[in-house]
Write an enzyme that holds these catalytic residues in place. Structure first.
Site, PDB file in Angstrom:
ATOM      1  N   GLY A  12       0.812  -1.220   0.000  1.00 41.67           N
ATOM      2  CA  GLY A  12       0.000   0.000   0.000  1.00 41.67           C
ATOM      3  C   GLY A  12       0.840   1.261   0.000  1.00 41.67           C
ATOM      4  N   ASP A  13       0.169   2.375  -0.283  1.00 44.41           N
ATOM      5  CA  ASP A  13       0.800   3.703  -0.261  1.00 44.41           C
ATOM      6  C   ASP A  13       1.941   3.843  -1.264  1.00 44.41           C
ATOM      7  OD1 ASP A  13      -0.937   4.298   1.850  1.00 44.41           O
ATOM      8  OD2 ASP A  13       0.493   3.556   3.327  1.00 44.41           O
ATOM      9  N   GLU A  14       1.822   3.157  -2.375  1.00 46.28           N
ATOM     10  CA  GLU A  14       2.884   3.211  -3.381  1.00 46.28           C
ATOM     11  C   GLU A  14       2.818   4.478  -4.229  1.00 46.28           C
ATOM     12  OE1 GLU A  14       0.642   0.759  -3.119  1.00 46.28           O
ATOM     13  OE2 GLU A  14       1.663  -1.153  -2.813  1.00 46.28           O
ATOM     14  N   LYS A  16      -0.535   5.199  -5.821  1.00 47.85           N
ATOM     15  CA  LYS A  16      -1.595   4.885  -6.797  1.00 47.85           C
ATOM     16  C   LYS A  16      -2.404   6.130  -7.122  1.00 47.85           C
ATOM     17  CE  LYS A  16      -3.120   1.853  -3.793  1.00 47.85           C
ATOM     18  NZ  LYS A  16      -2.033   1.786  -2.794  1.00 47.85           N
ATOM     19  N   GLY A  40      -5.985   5.723   1.634  1.00 45.96           N
ATOM     20  CA  GLY A  40      -5.659   7.149   1.665  1.00 45.96           C
ATOM     21  C   GLY A  40      -4.827   7.434   0.432  1.00 45.96           C
ATOM     22  N   HIS A  41      -5.437   8.057  -0.554  1.00 43.35           N
ATOM     23  CA  HIS A  41      -4.747   8.314  -1.821  1.00 43.35           C
ATOM     24  C   HIS A  41      -4.466   9.802  -1.946  1.00 43.35           C
ATOM     25  CE1 HIS A  41      -6.559   4.362  -3.602  1.00 43.35           C
ATOM     26  NE2 HIS A  41      -5.807   4.169  -2.538  1.00 43.35           N
ATOM     27  N   THR A 128      -6.736  -0.184  10.234  1.00 44.93           N
ATOM     28  CA  THR A 128      -6.937   1.270  10.236  1.00 44.93           C
ATOM     29  C   THR A 128      -8.090   1.658  11.165  1.00 44.93           C
ATOM     30  OG1 THR A 128      -8.449   1.089   8.375  1.00 44.93           O
ATOM     31  CG2 THR A 128      -6.130   1.503   7.848  1.00 44.93           C
ATOM     32  N   GLN A 223      -5.334  -0.303  -1.263  1.00 45.44           N
ATOM     33  CA  GLN A 223      -4.452  -1.234  -0.551  1.00 45.44           C
ATOM     34  C   GLN A 223      -3.451  -1.796  -1.583  1.00 45.44           C
ATOM     35  OE1 GLN A 223      -8.153  -1.613   0.238  1.00 45.44           O
ATOM     36  NE2 GLN A 223      -7.492   0.107   1.445  1.00 45.44           N
ATOM     37  N   THR A 299      -4.308   8.005   6.193  1.00 48.03           N
ATOM     38  CA  THR A 299      -5.598   7.771   6.844  1.00 48.03           C
ATOM     39  C   THR A 299      -5.479   7.858   8.360  1.00 48.03           C
ATOM     40  OG1 THR A 299      -6.322   6.416   5.005  1.00 48.03           O
ATOM     41  CG2 THR A 299      -7.477   6.073   7.075  1.00 48.03           C
ATOM     42  N   THR A 300      -4.430   7.260   8.935  1.00 51.23           N
ATOM     43  CA  THR A 300      -4.356   7.183  10.399  1.00 51.23           C
ATOM     44  C   THR A 300      -3.228   8.019  10.996  1.00 51.23           C
ATOM     45  OG1 THR A 300      -2.907   5.273  10.242  1.00 51.23           O
ATOM     46  CG2 THR A 300      -5.255   4.805  10.413  1.00 51.23           C
ATOM     47  N   ARG A 304       4.896   4.897   9.119  1.00 52.05           N
ATOM     48  CA  ARG A 304       4.989   3.697   8.281  1.00 52.05           C
ATOM     49  C   ARG A 304       6.332   3.021   8.540  1.00 52.05           C
ATOM     50  NH1 ARG A 304       3.072   7.098   3.010  1.00 52.05           N
ATOM     51  NH2 ARG A 304       0.838   7.059   3.387  1.00 52.05           N
ATOM     52  N   GLY A 414       8.756  12.963  -7.856  1.00 49.36           N
ATOM     53  CA  GLY A 414       8.173  13.967  -6.968  1.00 49.36           C
ATOM     54  C   GLY A 414       6.673  13.775  -6.965  1.00 49.36           C
TER      55      GLY A 414
HETATM   56  P1  GDP Z   1      -1.487   5.533  -2.420  1.00 47.60           P
HETATM   57  O1  GDP Z   1      -2.231   5.102  -1.226  1.00 47.60           O
HETATM   58  O2  GDP Z   1      -0.891   4.395  -3.184  1.00 47.60           O
HETATM   59  O3  GDP Z   1      -2.277   6.444  -3.322  1.00 47.60           O
HETATM   60  O4  GDP Z   1      -0.245   6.378  -1.886  1.00 47.60           O
HETATM   61  P2  GDP Z   1      -0.295   7.516  -0.725  1.00 47.60           P
HETATM   62  O5  GDP Z   1      -0.929   8.706  -1.305  1.00 47.60           O
HETATM   63  O6  GDP Z   1      -0.831   6.972   0.527  1.00 47.60           O
HETATM   64  O7  GDP Z   1       1.255   7.738  -0.470  1.00 47.60           O
HETATM   65  C1  GDP Z   1       2.125   8.095  -1.503  1.00 47.60           C
HETATM   66  C2  GDP Z   1       2.765   9.452  -1.156  1.00 47.60           C
HETATM   67  O8  GDP Z   1       3.831   9.676  -2.048  1.00 47.60           O
HETATM   68  C3  GDP Z   1       1.834  10.649  -1.334  1.00 47.60           C
HETATM   69  O9  GDP Z   1       2.174  11.595  -0.366  1.00 47.60           O
HETATM   70  C4  GDP Z   1       2.170  11.164  -2.736  1.00 47.60           C
HETATM   71  O10 GDP Z   1       1.922  12.545  -2.890  1.00 47.60           O
HETATM   72  C5  GDP Z   1       3.642  10.886  -2.786  1.00 47.60           C
HETATM   73  N1  GDP Z   1       4.223  10.592  -4.096  1.00 47.60           N
HETATM   74  C6  GDP Z   1       3.694   9.871  -5.123  1.00 47.60           C
HETATM   75  N2  GDP Z   1       4.625   9.716  -6.092  1.00 47.60           N
HETATM   76  C7  GDP Z   1       5.746  10.340  -5.666  1.00 47.60           C
HETATM   77  C8  GDP Z   1       7.076  10.490  -6.199  1.00 47.60           C
HETATM   78  O11 GDP Z   1       7.412  10.001  -7.277  1.00 47.60           O
HETATM   79  N3  GDP Z   1       7.980  11.183  -5.424  1.00 47.60           N
HETATM   80  C9  GDP Z   1       7.651  11.723  -4.211  1.00 47.60           C
HETATM   81  N4  GDP Z   1       8.590  12.379  -3.535  1.00 47.60           N
HETATM   82  N5  GDP Z   1       6.416  11.589  -3.690  1.00 47.60           N
HETATM   83  C10 GDP Z   1       5.488  10.898  -4.396  1.00 47.60           C
HETATM   84  P1  IMO Z   2      -3.923   2.632   0.368  1.00 46.25           P
HETATM   85  O1  IMO Z   2      -5.055   2.430  -0.606  1.00 46.25           O
HETATM   86  C1  IMO Z   2      -1.458   0.959   3.560  1.00 46.25           C
HETATM   87  C2  IMO Z   2      -3.385  -2.002   6.176  1.00 46.25           C
HETATM   88  C3  IMO Z   2      -3.571  -1.629   7.629  1.00 46.25           C
HETATM   89  C4  IMO Z   2      -3.455  -3.000   8.270  1.00 46.25           C
HETATM   90  C5  IMO Z   2      -4.147  -3.909   7.256  1.00 46.25           C
HETATM   91  C6  IMO Z   2      -5.614  -4.201   7.589  1.00 46.25           C
HETATM   92  O2  IMO Z   2      -3.770   4.025   0.847  1.00 46.25           O
HETATM   93  O3  IMO Z   2      -2.657   2.038  -0.167  1.00 46.25           O
HETATM   94  P2  IMO Z   2      -7.817  -2.723   7.428  1.00 46.25           P
HETATM   95  O4  IMO Z   2      -8.182  -1.440   8.090  1.00 46.25           O
HETATM   96  O5  IMO Z   2      -7.826  -2.674   5.944  1.00 46.25           O
HETATM   97  O6  IMO Z   2      -8.597  -3.902   7.940  1.00 46.25           O
HETATM   98  O7  IMO Z   2      -6.287  -2.989   7.891  1.00 46.25           O
HETATM   99  O8  IMO Z   2      -4.084  -3.221   6.010  1.00 46.25           O
HETATM  100  N1  IMO Z   2      -3.952  -1.032   5.193  1.00 46.25           N
HETATM  101  C7  IMO Z   2      -3.217  -0.212   4.458  1.00 46.25           C
HETATM  102  N2  IMO Z   2      -1.887   0.041   4.453  1.00 46.25           N
HETATM  103  N3  IMO Z   2      -2.262   1.594   2.671  1.00 46.25           N
HETATM  104  C8  IMO Z   2      -3.583   1.325   2.636  1.00 46.25           C
HETATM  105  O9  IMO Z   2      -4.395   1.828   1.669  1.00 46.25           O
HETATM  106  C9  IMO Z   2      -4.129   0.440   3.584  1.00 46.25           C
HETATM  107  N4  IMO Z   2      -5.373  -0.011   3.846  1.00 46.25           N
HETATM  108  C10 IMO Z   2      -5.250  -0.913   4.819  1.00 46.25           C
HETATM  109  O10 IMO Z   2      -2.559  -0.750   8.065  1.00 46.25           O
HETATM  110  O11 IMO Z   2      -2.115  -3.399   8.332  1.00 46.25           O
HETATM  111 MG    MG Z   3      -2.293   5.450   0.819  1.00 41.07          MG
END
Ligand code: GDP
Ligand code: IMO
Ligand code: MG
Length: 431
Positions: A12-14, A16, A40-41, A128, A223, A299-300, A304, A414
Site C-alpha cells: 500500500g501507499d505506493e 496509486k 488514503g490516496h 486502520t 491497498q 488515513t491514520t 509507516r 516527486g
Molecule cells: P497511495 O495510497 O498508493 O495512493 O499512496 P499515498 O498517497 O498513501 O502515499 C504516496 C505518497 O507519495 C503521497 O504523499 C504522494 O503525494 C507521494 N508521491 C507519489 N509519487 C511520488 C514520487 O514520485 N515522489 C515523491 N517524492 N512523492 C510521491
Molecule cells: P492505500 O489504498 C497501507 C493495512 C492496515 C493494516 C491492514 C488491515 O492508501 O494504499 P484494514 O483497516 O484494511 O482492515 O487494515 O491493512 N492497510 C493499508 N496500508 N495503505 C492502505 O491503503 C491500507 N489499507 C489498509 O494498516 O495493516
Molecule cells: Mg495510501
C-alpha cells in the site's frame, strides 16, 4: 479496448493516487472497485493537495464519470465529509456515481473491530480501525446492508435493528458494554441518505456502455497485492481482493476487457500495521527515509515501517497480477543515498529461498539477502526524460525491471503531476 488497471505491488501507499490523477485527465471513467475509507490516496495537482479515501482520484477531471463500484464498502459519514471537503475547495463532485450494490460500513463494525483487535492482543492486525473487516464479514455472511437499502427507510430501520441486536449480543459475550443503539444509527444514516441519494444508482449499465464504446476506463486499486485477502501476507492483510482480478470482480468489468495492468511500486518499501516485512530497516537509515519521505499514514497518521525494495515480494505480486508494466514512484527519495540495497532473496534457517512464502510464521523467519547498488547523490526531482537520469539511477531502475520482470514505464521523481518520467503512452503501453 482501453481499460487500464492500476494496482499496488507492495503493502500500500505506493502512489496509486498520483498515477490515477495523472492518467484521469484523458479518461472517461475512473472506478474504485474495492476497499473502503481505509485507503488514503494523496493527489497533488494544480488545484492543491488532496487526501482521498473513498472518492476516486479521477474526480479532478470534471468530464470523467467517477464510480464507486459494488465491491467497495462505504462509510456514508466519511463519504459525506469527503464530498463536502472537495466541494468547499471548488472541486465539482457532479461526476460521481455510487453503486446501490456497494455495502455500508456501519458504526457497530468499528466497535466490533476494536473489540476483535484487543482480543487478539499481541497478534493484533493493526487495522486502520475503519470497520472494514467486519463490514466485509457481514457481506460474506449475507447480513450486510447495502447503500441502496437507504432508499427504503422502513426496511432499512428493520434491518439495522436486527444487526444491532446481533452486535450487542457479541459485545456482551466478550464482556463489553452492549452499546449499539439501532434507532440512533438509523436516524443518522437516513440523514446521510438525503445528501447521497442523488449519486446512488445501479451503475452496471453505465460501465457496460463505457466498455462497449471502447471508452478509456481506469480501475483504481486500493491497498495492495501483499494485503490481498487471498494472496497477501494472511492474516496480516485487509479484507478485500486487491489484485487486477479483484478489481474486475468489484467493478463488474469483464476480465477480457482489461487492456493493460500497471503495478505501482515505490523505489523502496513501506508497510503500516503488523506482519512480517523481511527488508524492514530498524536503524538510522530507516529513520532517515521515514522522516525525509514523510512516511506517515494518510488515513491514520501512523508512522509507516520502512525498508529496502524487496524484489522477492515484488516479483511475486507482479506474477499474481500479470503486470504489463510498472510505475516506479518516489525514486527521488533515494537521491541522497550513497548506496542502495535491494533484497534479491531470503535466507530461512541457513537455506536460500527465492519464492515468497505463503505462511506468515515462515515469512517472519526470512532474513533478507541484499545486492548493493551505488547511489547517485544528485537531485532527480526536475528530470523529465529517462536519458537525463544519472547513470546510477538508470541502473537502479533497470535492475528493478529485471528483478520484477516488467518495464518501468512511469517513473515518479516527486509528488506533482509534472514530476513524472514517461517512457510510453500510459494508455497503450510500450510499442
Ligand atoms: P497511495 O495510497 O498508493 O495512493 O499512496 P499515498 O498517497 O498513501 O502515499 C504516496 C505518497 O507519495 C503521497 O504523499 C504522494 O503525494 C507521494 N508521491 C507519489 N509519487 C511520488 C514520487 O514520485 N515522489 C515523491 N517524492 N512523492 C510521491
Ligand atoms: P492505500 O489504498 C497501507 C493495512 C492496515 C493494516 C491492514 C488491515 O492508501 O494504499 P484494514 O483497516 O484494511 O482492515 O487494515 O491493512 N492497510 C493499508 N496500508 N495503505 C492502505 O491503503 C491500507 N489499507 C489498509 O494498516 O495493516
Ligand atoms: Mg495510501
Amino acid at each position: 479496448m482501453s481499460v487500464v488497471a492500476v494496482v499496488g505491488g507492495q503493502w500500500g501507499d505506493e502512489g496509486k493516487g498520483k498515477v490515477i490523477d495523472l492518467m484521469a485527465g484523458s479518461a472517461s471513467m475512473v472506478i474504485r472497485a474495492h476497499g473502503g475509507d481505509n485507503a488514503g490516496h494523496t493527489v497533488v495537482n494544480p488545484l492543491g493537495e488532496f487526501a482521498l479515501h473513498l472518492v476516486p482520484a479521477g474526480i479532478f477531471n470534471p468530464d470523467a464519470l467517477c464510480i464507486i463500484a459494488p465491491g467497495v464498502v462505504i462509510n456514508p459519514e466519511s463519504l459525506d465529509r469527503e464530498l463536502g471537503a472537495l466541494q468547499q475547495r471548488g472541486v465539482s463532485t457532479q461526476g460521481l456515481r455510487i453503486s446501490d450494490r456497494a455495502h455500508m460500513v456501519m458504526p457497530y463494525h468499528m466497535v466490533l473491530e476494536q473489540a476483535q483487535e484487543s482480543l487478539r492482543g499481541k497478534d493484533a492486525i493493526g487495522t486502520t480501525g475503519r470497520g472494514i473487516g467486519p463490514a466485509y464479514a457481514d457481506k460474506v455472511t449475507r447480513t450486510g446492508l447495502r447503500i441502496g437499502d437507504l432508499l427504503d427507510p422502513s426496511v432499512f430501520r428493520e434491518r439495522v435493528l436486527h444487526a444491532a441486536t446481533q452486535a450487542n449480543q457479541f459485545l456482551r459475550s466478550v464482556g463489553r458494554e452492549p452499546a449499539i443503539d439501532a434507532s440512533a444509527i438509523a436516524r443518522q444514516y437516513l440523514s446521510f441518505a438525503e445528501r447521497l441519494a442523488p449519486y446512488i444508482s445501479d451503475v452496471s449499465g453505465l460501465i457496460a456502455d463505457a466498455v462497449d464504446r471502447n471508452s478509456r476506463i481506469l480501475l483504481e486499486g486500493a491497498q495492495a497485492t501483499l494485503l490481498d485477502i487471498d494472496h497477501g501476507t494472511y492474516p496480516y492483510v485487509t479484507s478485500s481482493a486487491c489484485t487486477v482480478a479483484g478489481l474486475c470482480q468489484g467493478a463488474g468489468i469483464p476480465p477480457r476487457a482489461i487492456s493493460q495492468s500497471i503495478g505501482v511500486y515505490k523505489a523502496y518499501c513501506t508497510r503500516v500495521g503488523s506482519g512480517a516485512m523481511p527488508s524492514e530497516l530498524l536503524d538510522a537509515t530507516g529513520d532517515y527515509l521515514r522522516e525525509h519521505a514523510h512516511e506517515f499514514g494518510t488515513t491514520t497518521g501512523r508512522a509507516r515501517r520502512v525498508g529496502w525494495f524487496d524484489a522477492v515480494a515484488a516479483r511475486y505480486s507482479a506474477r499474481i497480477n500479470g503486470f504489463d508494466n510498472i510505475a516506479l514512484t518516489r525514486l527521488d527519495i533515494l537521491d541522497e543515498m550513497d548506496s542502495i540495497q535491494v533484497c534479491v532473496g531470503y535466507e530461512i534457517d541457513g537455506r536460500r529461498v527465492d519464492q515468497f512464502p505463503s505462511v506468515a510464521s515462515v515469512l517472519d523467519r526470512c532474513r533478507p539477502l541484499y545486492e548493493e547498488l551505488p547511489g547517485w547523490q544528485t537531485s532527480t526531482c526536475d528530470i523529465a526524460d529517462f536519458e537525463e537520469l544519472p547513470a546510477e539511477a538508470a541502473r537502479y531502475v533497470g535492475r528493478i525491471e529485471e528483478l520484477v520482470g516488467a518495464p518501468a514505464d512511469i517513473i515518479g521523481v516527486g509528488p506533482a503531476r509534472t514530476q513524472t518520467i514517461h517512457r510510453s503512452d500510459p494508455w497503450s503501453g510500450r510499442v
